[in-house]
Enzyme design. Structure first.
Site, PDB file in Angstrom:
ATOM      1  N   GLY A  98       2.659  10.688  -1.358  1.00 54.17           N
ATOM      2  CA  GLY A  98       3.048   9.290  -1.443  1.00 54.17           C
ATOM      3  C   GLY A  98       4.520   9.252  -1.797  1.00 54.17           C
ATOM      4  O   GLY A  98       5.126  10.304  -2.019  1.00 54.17           O
ATOM      5  N   VAL A 134      -0.985   0.927  -2.219  1.00 53.48           N
ATOM      6  CA  VAL A 134      -0.465   1.253  -0.894  1.00 53.48           C
ATOM      7  C   VAL A 134       0.296   2.584  -0.790  1.00 53.48           C
ATOM      8  O   VAL A 134      -0.108   3.457  -0.050  1.00 53.48           O
ATOM      9  CB  VAL A 134       0.453   0.130  -0.382  1.00 53.48           C
ATOM     10  CG1 VAL A 134       1.075   0.504   0.961  1.00 53.48           C
ATOM     11  CG2 VAL A 134      -0.349  -1.143  -0.216  1.00 53.48           C
ATOM     12  N   CYS A 135       1.385   2.728  -1.528  1.00 52.41           N
ATOM     13  CA  CYS A 135       2.308   3.805  -1.194  1.00 52.41           C
ATOM     14  C   CYS A 135       1.728   5.183  -1.482  1.00 52.41           C
ATOM     15  O   CYS A 135       2.139   6.165  -0.880  1.00 52.41           O
ATOM     16  CB  CYS A 135       3.626   3.618  -1.908  1.00 52.41           C
ATOM     17  SG  CYS A 135       4.445   2.128  -1.335  1.00 52.41           S
ATOM     18  N   GLY A 136       0.783   5.270  -2.402  1.00 55.20           N
ATOM     19  CA  GLY A 136       0.183   6.567  -2.675  1.00 55.20           C
ATOM     20  C   GLY A 136      -1.179   6.692  -2.031  1.00 55.20           C
ATOM     21  O   GLY A 136      -1.963   7.546  -2.406  1.00 55.20           O
ATOM     22  N   ASP A 137      -1.461   5.843  -1.065  1.00 50.10           N
ATOM     23  CA  ASP A 137      -2.816   5.824  -0.519  1.00 50.10           C
ATOM     24  C   ASP A 137      -3.055   6.965   0.461  1.00 50.10           C
ATOM     25  O   ASP A 137      -2.289   7.194   1.391  1.00 50.10           O
ATOM     26  CB  ASP A 137      -3.080   4.485   0.170  1.00 50.10           C
ATOM     27  CG  ASP A 137      -4.463   4.456   0.777  1.00 50.10           C
ATOM     28  OD1 ASP A 137      -5.423   4.515   0.008  1.00 50.10           O
ATOM     29  OD2 ASP A 137      -4.564   4.423   2.010  1.00 50.10           O
TER      30      ASP A 137
END
Lengths: 173, 155
Positions: free
Chosen positions: A145, B46-49
């Site tokens: 991420g 979201v961004c680490g999904d």
């Protein structure tokens, strides 16, 4: 502990001296709000450590959810061809809420770069192989991420606030 | 953490809804490798999904001829909304009724919480598990382990 699999080379975008005792590598996405939050922290960390720190930025655009991340990265790479990568990088993060075609053109104008060539580069995705190469190097290094940070090759799993980054870097000095 | 099925085990077959009106069976993929990615729930940040990340790596999986399948206990309508929102280009299977049946078959169900583990399986073209990994539930395991496993598959 995830390790950086792709060593830093002269193909990277690097700030700070080659012989600095600590290298901080960021995998980032210009449209990622968390990367936007990390940006000023990284700048402060760079000021804090001065010549002791080398900073490297690599692209990790999640293009399906962040459709502007890829053209933003193209814009930064285009500026990089004119040795202006970091100025474009700063403009993109400092104006992240305005990310889009108009901002990309504005960056080119501010840096006195040829606008038509930038538009062409974005349309033809001229720098996509380089951007994708950054991305896949990140995947193979365990980036899961954004932003993802590596400090002297080891992934920093703590938070990216100023104090945590300083503490983690300090242990390498 | 659960004891997930280990390499060398035949991958149990299953049939699940992939959309509200379509079903998919593991055996439909016979002859090519499959990646099963069990995950606890749709709609994580979201961004680490994990699924968002895998979506970006699909071309690399396809280089190995491998089909990625995401699996959670969410229903098919929930998956449909999630996949649309995140612009996912691979199937999400609904392990919804009876809940968690497939996760249990693979040893990847968390009884107390009623969700599946964050567990990964690479299945070879003959239906044998060639690699598996169970990540701590809060940690997105990334894709490096999957890619390493795909590279080790015999052609």
């Amino acid at each position: 502990m995830a390790m950086l699999k792709v060593p830093v080379t002269s193909d990277d975008h690097i700030q700070g001296p080659l012989e600095a005792p600590v290298t901080l590598v960021e995998y980032g996405d210009y449209q990622c709000p968390y990367c936007g939050l990390a940006y000023p922290n990284v700048r402060r960390v760079q000021q804090h450590f001065g010549q002791q720190l080398r900073f490297v930025f690599r692209h990790f655009p999640l293009s399906q959810i962040h459709p502007l991340a890829e053209p933003a990265a193209e814009t930064a790479e285009f500026a990089g061809d004119y040795k202006r990568f970091w100025e474009a990088h700063d403009e993109l993060y400092e104006n992240q809420e305005r990310l889009g075609a108009e901002l990309f053109v504005a960056v080119a104008i501010t840096l006195k770069l040829p606008v038509a060539e930038l538009r062409d580069a974005i349309t033809r995705q001229k720098y996509t192989p380089k951007i994708r190469n950054d991305f896949m190097g990140g995947v193979r290094s365990g980036v899961n991420g954004t932003p993802a940070f590596f400090i002297n090759g080891m992934r920093h799993d703590g938070s990216f606030d100023f104090e945590q980054l300083v503490l983690a870097i300090q242990t390498q000095l | 953490m659960s004891h997930i099925l280990t390499p060398g085990t035949a991958a149990p077959d299953f049939t699940l809804h992939v959309t509200p009106d379509q079903i998919l069976s593991l055996r439909d993929l016979a002859g090519k490798p499959a990646i099963l990615a069990f995950y606890p729930a749709d709609w994580s940040p979201v961004c680490g999904d994990q699924m968002t990340l895998y979506n970006e790596i699909l071309p690399e999986f396809q280089k190995h001829g491998a089909q990625l399948l995401g699996i959670s206990v969410d229903g098919a309508w929930c998956h449909q909304a999630f996949a649309k929102h995140r612009r996912l280009h691979f199937p999400l299977l609904a392990d919804f009724e009876p809940k968690g049946t497939v996760a249990k078959l693979y040893g990847a169900y968390r009884d107390g919480e009623g969700v599946s583990e964050r567990a990964l399986f690479v299945i070879d073209k003959n239906g044998m598990i060639s690699w598996s990994y169970c990540s701590p539930i809060a940690v997105n395991p990334g894709a490096d382990g999957i890619l390493d496993a795909l590279e080790k598959l015999p052609n």
